[in-house]
Design an enzyme around this catalytic site. Structure first.
Site, PDB file in Angstrom:
ATOM      1  CG  ASP A 143      -1.962  -1.293   1.303  1.00  0.00           C
ATOM      2  OD1 ASP A 143      -2.245  -1.640   0.218  1.00  0.00           O
ATOM      3  OD2 ASP A 143      -2.197  -1.459   2.442  1.00  0.00           O
TER       4      ASP A 143
HETATM    5  N1  URA Z   1      -1.098  -5.899   3.797  1.00  0.00           N
HETATM    6  C1  URA Z   1      -1.678  -4.841   3.990  1.00  0.00           C
HETATM    7  O1  URA Z   1      -2.682  -4.419   4.545  1.00  0.00           O
HETATM    8  N2  URA Z   1      -0.959  -3.787   3.207  1.00  0.00           N
HETATM    9  C2  URA Z   1       0.270  -4.120   2.488  1.00  0.00           C
HETATM   10  O2  URA Z   1       0.831  -3.110   2.205  1.00  0.00           O
HETATM   11  C3  URA Z   1       0.492  -5.182   2.717  1.00  0.00           C
HETATM   12  C4  URA Z   1       0.033  -6.257   3.294  1.00  0.00           C
END
Ligand code: URA
Length: 243
Positions: free
Chosen positions: A105
């Site tokens: 993310d």
């Molecule tokens: N899980 C999440 O919630 N975000 C990420 O970036 C990776 C795994």
């Protein structure tokens, strides 16, 4: 592998731009199998021919692999109209074919593999392979043994099936807790949704490892380095799949 023009061979290996390389070749600085070659269009066999620049061997590697400590604020994509991408960070030759292996993310930090090796990416991302990914996170609220049990049992995060067993290790448990979570899937926002399912919020998330590859802790957010030969062969050979 098919034969390549000499100028393309050298450009792929990051020697310079195509026009800089043409100049270098015309000046006679490049040899193929010991013979000076002054024609940029001269064809070389990357597997057989020995190319040297001012006497120094330039070996051809088809694929490149970089480990990035992704900083927050960058998207894990090759292009984006609004945000900066992780590829904007990388200052390496020939990055047009590169892509990040999987997505973190925008606010997540940590290990991101960037490569042009589609076969390896497929292997690491295939849902059937169950490659382990370990995250460090700061969580609002006290994480306790109930959470460990629930994450091990599998959680309803709104998908067709519950999550696969995940290993939660509590590092500290307080108003803000610190944990490590190892999952073997890669659902959208998976770690955040798993904590949401137990009524808690992820405040900070960082990926520490993926398969056999661990984040080099000397890399600060935004820094990257090429993988070592061992890291590459470990990833290709055995990606630490679920037993
Ligand atoms: N899980 C999440 O919630 N975000 C990420 O970036 C990776 C795994």
């Amino acid at each position: 592998m098919k034969n390549l023009r000499l100028d393309k061979y050298l450009a792929d290996m990051g020697i310079g731009t195509r026009s800089e390389i043409k100049e270098i070749i015309k000046k006679g600085q490049v040899s193929v199998n010991g013979e000076s070659v002054k024609r940029p269009e001269f064809k070389v066999d990357p597997e057989m021919d020995i190319v040297t620049l001012n006497g120094k061997k330039i070996a051809y590697a088809k694929f490149s692999y970089y480990m990035l400590n992704k900083p927050a604020g960058y998207v894990s994509a090759t292009e984006d109209e609004i945000h900066k991408t992780v590829l904007d960070i990388l200052e390496v030759p020939q990055k047009k074919d590169f892509f990040p292996v999987g997505r973190l993310d925008i606010d997540t930090e940590g290990l991101l593999l960037i490569t042009n090796d589609g076969a390896l990416a497929h292997k690491l991302l295939s849902p059937k392979k169950h490659v382990k990914k370990t995250y460090f996170a700061k969580i609002r609220g006290r994480v306790d043994d109930t959470d460990v049990t629930r994450m091990k049992a599998g959680l309803d995060i709104g998908e067709k099936k519950p999550t696969l067993p995940a290993e939660l290790v509590i590092l500290t448990s307080d108003e803000i807790s610190e944990i490590c979570l190892t999952i073997t899937e890669g659902k959208f926002h998976q770690v955040k949704r798993m904590f949401e399912a137990v009524g808690k919020e992820v405040l900070y998330l960082k990926r520490l490892s993926m398969g056999t590859l661990s984040l080099d802790d000397t890399l600060k957010p935004g820094q990257y380095r090429p993988l070592s030969e061992k890291e590459i062969s470990d990833l290709k050979g055995n990606s630490d799949v679920r037993a």
